[in-house]
Design a protein around this motif. Structure first.
Motif, PDB file in Angstrom:
ATOM      1  N   PRO A 253      45.691  -9.989   9.141  1.00 43.10           N
ATOM      2  CA  PRO A 253      44.451 -10.006   9.899  1.00 43.10           C
ATOM      3  C   PRO A 253      44.024 -11.569  10.394  1.00 43.10           C
ATOM      4  O   PRO A 253      43.447 -11.685  11.416  1.00 43.10           O
ATOM      5  N   GLU A 254      44.576 -12.462   9.431  1.00 40.47           N
ATOM      6  CA  GLU A 254      44.140 -13.651   9.988  1.00 40.47           C
ATOM      7  C   GLU A 254      45.005 -14.212  11.000  1.00 40.47           C
ATOM      8  O   GLU A 254      44.321 -15.008  12.141  1.00 40.47           O
ATOM      9  N   VAL A 255      46.236 -13.971  11.259  1.00 37.97           N
ATOM     10  CA  VAL A 255      46.988 -14.240  12.558  1.00 37.97           C
ATOM     11  C   VAL A 255      46.440 -13.586  13.778  1.00 37.97           C
ATOM     12  O   VAL A 255      46.425 -13.956  14.590  1.00 37.97           O
ATOM     13  N   HIS A 256      45.886 -12.202  13.291  1.00 35.49           N
ATOM     14  CA  HIS A 256      45.594 -11.353  14.610  1.00 35.49           C
ATOM     15  C   HIS A 256      44.339 -12.040  14.993  1.00 35.49           C
ATOM     16  O   HIS A 256      43.922 -12.020  16.228  1.00 35.49           O
ATOM     17  N   GLU A 257      43.352 -12.539  14.208  1.00 28.09           N
ATOM     18  CA  GLU A 257      42.212 -13.260  14.499  1.00 28.09           C
ATOM     19  C   GLU A 257      42.477 -14.431  15.348  1.00 28.09           C
ATOM     20  O   GLU A 257      41.871 -14.585  16.322  1.00 28.09           O
TER      21      GLU A 257
ATOM     22  N   VAL B 176      40.090 -25.414  20.694  1.00 32.23           N
ATOM     23  CA  VAL B 176      40.033 -23.871  19.872  1.00 32.23           C
ATOM     24  C   VAL B 176      41.377 -23.295  20.109  1.00 32.23           C
ATOM     25  O   VAL B 176      41.886 -23.023  18.981  1.00 32.23           O
ATOM     26  N   MET B 177      41.971 -23.550  21.166  1.00 30.02           N
ATOM     27  CA  MET B 177      43.322 -22.852  21.266  1.00 30.02           C
ATOM     28  C   MET B 177      44.471 -23.799  20.416  1.00 30.02           C
ATOM     29  O   MET B 177      45.335 -23.418  19.676  1.00 30.02           O
ATOM     30  N   PHE B 178      44.313 -25.024  20.283  1.00 24.48           N
ATOM     31  CA  PHE B 178      45.208 -26.068  19.461  1.00 24.48           C
ATOM     32  C   PHE B 178      45.014 -25.688  17.903  1.00 24.48           C
ATOM     33  O   PHE B 178      45.719 -25.398  17.315  1.00 24.48           O
ATOM     34  N   ARG B 179      43.775 -25.398  17.396  1.00 22.59           N
ATOM     35  CA  ARG B 179      43.428 -25.362  16.021  1.00 22.59           C
ATOM     36  C   ARG B 179      43.890 -23.742  15.782  1.00 22.59           C
ATOM     37  O   ARG B 179      44.514 -23.631  14.526  1.00 22.59           O
ATOM     38  N   SER B 180      44.053 -22.823  16.488  1.00 24.67           N
ATOM     39  CA  SER B 180      44.457 -21.707  16.331  1.00 24.67           C
ATOM     40  C   SER B 180      45.900 -21.690  16.080  1.00 24.67           C
ATOM     41  O   SER B 180      46.642 -20.943  15.062  1.00 24.67           O
TER      42      SER B 180
ATOM     43  N   VAL C 262      51.571 -15.862  23.464  1.00 27.95           N
ATOM     44  CA  VAL C 262      50.406 -15.049  22.777  1.00 27.95           C
ATOM     45  C   VAL C 262      50.940 -13.617  22.781  1.00 27.95           C
ATOM     46  O   VAL C 262      50.894 -13.128  21.691  1.00 27.95           O
ATOM     47  N   ASP C 263      51.657 -13.266  23.868  1.00 25.40           N
ATOM     48  CA  ASP C 263      51.992 -11.571  23.650  1.00 25.40           C
ATOM     49  C   ASP C 263      53.241 -11.808  22.624  1.00 25.40           C
ATOM     50  O   ASP C 263      53.242 -10.603  21.877  1.00 25.40           O
TER      51      ASP C 263
ATOM     52  N   VAL D 107      45.188 -15.079  17.149  1.00 21.78           N
ATOM     53  CA  VAL D 107      45.823 -14.587  18.392  1.00 21.78           C
ATOM     54  C   VAL D 107      44.858 -14.065  19.572  1.00 21.78           C
ATOM     55  O   VAL D 107      44.719 -14.395  20.355  1.00 21.78           O
ATOM     56  N   ALA D 108      43.614 -13.208  18.809  1.00 21.20           N
ATOM     57  CA  ALA D 108      42.626 -12.838  19.600  1.00 21.20           C
ATOM     58  C   ALA D 108      41.781 -14.121  19.963  1.00 21.20           C
ATOM     59  O   ALA D 108      41.632 -14.016  21.308  1.00 21.20           O
ATOM     60  N   ALA D 109      41.673 -15.113  19.455  1.00 16.70           N
ATOM     61  CA  ALA D 109      40.907 -16.319  19.891  1.00 16.70           C
ATOM     62  C   ALA D 109      41.797 -16.888  21.008  1.00 16.70           C
ATOM     63  O   ALA D 109      41.268 -17.405  22.075  1.00 16.70           O
ATOM     64  N   LEU D 110      43.206 -17.046  20.985  1.00 16.04           N
ATOM     65  CA  LEU D 110      43.962 -17.734  22.033  1.00 16.04           C
ATOM     66  C   LEU D 110      43.864 -16.842  23.203  1.00 16.04           C
ATOM     67  O   LEU D 110      43.692 -17.386  24.324  1.00 16.04           O
ATOM     68  N   ARG D 111      44.027 -15.485  22.971  1.00 15.89           N
ATOM     69  CA  ARG D 111      43.832 -14.598  24.204  1.00 15.89           C
ATOM     70  C   ARG D 111      42.462 -14.598  25.087  1.00 15.89           C
ATOM     71  O   ARG D 111      42.432 -14.622  26.166  1.00 15.89           O
TER      72      ARG D 111
END
Length: 947
Positions: free
Chosen positions: A188-192, A211-215, A264-265, A194-198
């Motif tokens: 769930p953490e990775v999915h969260e 934001v993308m760098f931190r994710s 991301v995909d 990944v969703a932020a990157l998307r």
């Protein structure tokens, strides 16, 4: 666009420095290649002279805004400052690198002289062979000098398993099979993220690179810690590209966006495959092939190279599984919730019956009202309109035979019946209606009483249901520590001890708390316990075990969850932290030296600030502690830092135990504004006389239960506060905050309500004092106030420096600016003149000293250190040697942030010490403090220490 006059001054100065730099590099290369002997590194003295020239180029270019030219000059400076002792082919490669970097600098300067920019300088340099040769040289002789490789490490073929799709997919699925408990919270953490990157990539025009760098950074760190290296390596490449985008060395153009979207995909697909799903492949393109192709693509883009012509392979379109977090709930608890739900259904049925009784009584009251209206109308017709009554009687008499009416009345009289006139009839009707109303009132009273009792019972039932439901969403703290224990087992120089595994924490909080704890453990391993890895015998000599100890403790009390991550290392190096903060322009040397240890320790929470010597996969980028601070603040909590030299460091995360439905106390704040406090944070409501509020170090305090607590006036946040009546008491809400008890002053107290609380939107989430939003019983939206946020805001009022205020504050003050750089003198002079100062300039220390002793009135001197004829140290000594200038404030402004440079400057009498490029707000703030200008309304500025 830059001012033409300033640009021309910079170009003239840069050309002079470049000529000397090229000459110096040529001399170094000639010195190292003399004779028939193998090439050797040049003499130390020659490298020091050329390093100084590169240093000047870096500082001037950076101050003027040419960041890529400054970065390239900085690379040359670091290579020269390393003073490597090399021979043979290594020395030859080193000398060739010096020549290539010098040539790249010359090319960048020519572009600027022709009217262009340095935007493509880094890309041009990256396309050359120099970065690869630099990486090879550093790899071959790592002990000669230590620096980060220019390019991201390419994937090692030996690290990969079998090349087919089955190999990668099998490894991903095997990881989940062997680590089911870890996967349950890692996925769930990775999915969260990944969703932020998307989300950011879906809005490229407003994408936030930070934001993308931190994710990407968090995905990388978490993957490495749980042992999923395939995802960690790929996320590392993604992080490098986003880091280049964040530093503006790579543009977020169409090729970069395409590669990021593909990455991301791929992350999403890797997580899907690991979880047991399947990805539809496009022909012969396998998951392994996509991973290799995208890794190479990310690496080329991060290095500034043009993307490969071939398209990045992607998976065929498919339906992606939703990443829904799950919670395991014991069957017994579910049975209890179902029983309570049955009671709620029964209570609703009883309420429905009571409402039906009310509807029946409404019909009875309508019938009684109709009868009453008919009686009154008949009475009005007979006595209020007599003409109409006589007309009606005459009509009846004409229609009745003579004497018929009188005979009937006489017959009644003979029978001795009671006679009723109209008043008797009205009286009897009213009596009957009164009896009817009395019966309805009694039934209404009984029904309302039943409704009140049922409402109270339903309220108790809902509160119990709310409590049990909240308990259902709680999970043991041990679910977050399982992955931490695994990570610790892979660290040979530390052991991990955990206390409080049985503490129940809300699932949402625990998932968002795992990431900060991972960063804190990484920080402990690579900073606090670095000596345990490098010098275990030194720890033994201190009476500590050779292996470093890390402790995690969780506890809950007074509606707060407290998580402590501590180590028994050497503690924070506060001097090193202050030095790095000085170099980052957070504050001047005097400001940083005046900070207490606790305040200085919080400097590590600033983004980009790291004390690591080198940048690696897990440390040195200044991201970890920034992520921790932001995560804790987003949860409405606070991060406390405790450190003692030689003993260790402890980070305490104090978080409120949030609830979606809670009891709140509404209060009036402004004339038309209202707010609310969570009841579980309110200790008391008091009306306190103004005389009982005392000032301690300029801050109001009041005594509560034997201790002094700070008073925060919440009224000004909602507009101007009208004057209170003489002798009026202060309305204080004594609330428990994360920092302790505080008193919040409001306009008036309200009542307690049970409400549903929603978190603030991202836009409102920036307000520190806002814990959530709710709708009161009147329908008004109420802000739920966070006492700790109010306290932080009161300590740091928004008083940013304005141009008008600065100009008023600087009027009548004369400053002397001494610097051998024309562009620096012109740029800093304009800063000071905008603030209202009169600025005199000198191009070296000797000219500055002549101006000081010429009799010209000066309020302060700002000087560089490295200058011809007389340097800044010599100028300081000369100024302090004469009585007429001994008390003149002298501020040092230089690119040298080392402790030895500061100590020498202060030993010679420097008033303060800054690093270039200087922050305008910081400079004016310090001038205000030194010159006592009350009119300069300087604020803490963007580099202020986080609260």
């Amino acid at each position: 666009m830059a001012h033409p006059e300033l640009l021309q001054s910079f170009l003239q100065e840069a050309e002079e420095v470049m000529l000397q730099l090229e000459s110096g590099v040529q001399a170094l290369c000639a010195d190292g290649r003399t004779g028939t002997e193998p090439a050797t590194a040049p003499a130390l003295g020659g490298m020091a002279q050329v390093s100084l020239l590169a240093h000047r180029m870096r500082g001037s270019a950076g101050l003027y805004g040419f960041q890529q030219l400054s970065t390239l000059a900085g690379l040359l400076e670091r290579l020269l400052d390393a003073r490597p002792e090399l021979r043979g082919e290594h020395a030859g490669a080193y000398l060739a690198l010096l020549e290539e970097i010098s040539g790249a600098l010359r090319g960048g300067l020519r572009t600027l002289q022709a009217g262009g920019t340095d935007r493509d300088l880094g890309l041009t340099f990256a396309r050359s062979a120099a970065p690869a040769r630099l990486q090879a040289l550093v790899t071959a002789v790592p002990d000669a000098f230590r620096m980060r490789a220019a390019l991201h490490r390419a994937p090692d073929p030996e690290d990969a398993a079998e090349p087919g799709a089955e190999g990668l997919e099998a490894r991903l699925r095997a990881f989940v099979t062997q680590n089911e408990e870890v996967w349950e919270y890692f996925a769930p953490e990775v999915h969260e993220h990944v969703a932020a990157l998307r989300h950011e990539l879906d809005h490229p025009d407003a994408a936030d690179a930070n934001v993308m760098f931190r994710s990407a950074h968090t995905i990388k760190g978490s993957s490495y810690m749980v042992g999923l290296t395939e995802v960690g390596d790929f996320a590392h490449g993604l992080e490098d590209l986003l880091g280049a985008v964040r530093s503006d060395t790579v543009a977020l153009n169409a090729p970069a966006l395409s590669a990021l979207a593909g990455a991301v995909d791929l992350l999403d697909d890797m997580m899907l495959v690991a979880g047991g799903g399947h990805v539809l492949q496009d022909g012969a393109v396998t998951l392994q092939g996509r991973l290799e192709s995208l890794s190479a693509q990310l690496q080329r883009l991060a290095a500034g190279e043009a993307p490969a012509p071939a398209a990045v392979p992607t998976a065929a379109p498919q339906a992606r599984a939703a990443a829904n977090a799950t919670i395991r709930v014991p069957a017994q608890r579910l049975e209890g919730l179902m029983d309570q739900l049955g009671e709620v259904v029964g209570s609703r049925a009883r309420l429905s019956a009571l409402l039906a009784r009310l509807d029946e009584m409404q019909g009875l009251m309508q019938d009684s009202q109709a009868r009453f209206q008919r009686t009154v109308r008949d009475f009005e017709e007979r006595y209020l309109n007599p003409d109409m009554v006589r007309t009606l009687d005459a009509g009846r008499g004409a229609a009745t035979p003579d004497g018929a009416g009188q005979g009937l009345t006489a017959a009644f009289a003979d029978l001795e019946f009671d006679t009723y006139d109209d008043l008797n009839i009205l009286s009897r009707s009213i009596t009957e209606l009164s009896v009817d109303f009395g019966e309805v009132r009694k039934r209404l009273t009984d029904t309302v009483s039943g409704l009140q009792e049922e409402n109270e019972a339903l309220g108790k039932l809902i509160r119990q249901l709310r409590t049990d439901l909240n308990a259902t969403s709680r999970v043991p703290f041990s679910q977050a520590t399982a992955r931490l224990r695994r990570w610790a087992r892979e660290q040979p120089h530390l052991t991990l001890a955990v206390e409080g595994d049985d503490v129940l924490v809300e699932s949402g909080i625990l998932q968002r708390l795992t990431e900060p704890m991972l960063h804190l453990l990484t920080n402990a391993a690579h900073h606090g316990l670095r000596r345990a890895a490098e010098d275990p015998q030194g720890r033994v000599a201190q009476g500590k075990p050779a292996t470093g100890q890390v402790f995690i403790r969780a506890s809950e009390s007074a509606n707060f969850l407290e998580v402590t991550v501590a180590d028994d290392g050497d503690g924070l190096d506060l001097d090193r932290i202050r030095e790095r903060a000085l170099g980052a322009g957070v504050g001047s040397a005097q400001e940083l030296a005046a900070m207490g240890d606790a305040e200085a320790a919080r400097l590590i929470l600033l983004p980009g600030l790291s004390t690591a010597e080198t940048v690696g996969q897990t440390a040195g980028r200044g991201v970890g502690m920034d992520v921790v601070a932001n995560s804790v603040r987003a949860l409405g909590g606070e991060l406390l830092i405790q450190s003692e030299p030689g003993v260790g460091t402890a980070f305490v995360l104090r978080l409120p135990t949030t609830q979606r439905i809670m009891d709140v106390l509404d209060v009036q704040l402004g004339a038309q504004d209202a707010g609310a406090f969570a009841v579980n944070t309110v200790q008391a409501l008091r009306d306190v006389p103004e005389a009982d509020i005392t000032l301690i170090e300029g801050a109001p305090h009041v005594r509560f239960e034997g201790q002094l607590v700070p008073v925060v006036d919440a009224r000004p946040f909602w507009g101007p506060v009208a004057g209170d009546e003489v002798g009026a008491a202060a309305h204080l809400v004594f609330a428990s905050s994360i920092s302790g008890t505080i008193a919040v002053r409001v306009r008036a107290f309200g009542r307690i309500e049970e409400v549903s609380v929603t978190p603030p939107s991202p836009l409102l989430g920036r307000l520190e004092y806002l814990a959530g939003l709710t709708v009161g019983a009147t329908g008004a939206v109420l802000p739920l106030l966070d006492p700790a946020g109010l306290l932080r805001l009161a300590r740091r009022p928004d008083a940013w420096l304005s141009g008008a205020a600065a100009q008023a504050g600087g009027t009548g003050r004369t400053l002397l600016l001494v610097d051998d750089s024309v562009s620096v003198r012109r740029l800093v002079s304009r800063m000071l003149e905008r603030a209202g100062f009169t600025v005199l300039t000198a191009n070296d220390g000797q000219e500055g000293l002549d101006l000081i002793h010429s009799g010209e009135h000066l309020d302060a001197v700002i000087t560089d250190l490295e200058m011809p004829r007389m340097n800044g140290y010599e100028l300081l000594g000369a100024v302090r040697a004469r009585p007429d200038s001994a008390e003149l404030p002298v501020l040092v402004m230089t690119t040298r942030a080392g402790e030895k440079h500061q100590q020498l400057a202060f030993s010679l009498g420097a008033t303060d010490y800054f690093t270039k490029p200087v922050n305008e707000t910081l400079l004016l703030r310090r001038l205000q403090a030194l010159l006592g200008q009350a009119g300069v309304d300087a604020a803490p500025g963007p580099g202020a220490v986080p609260a």
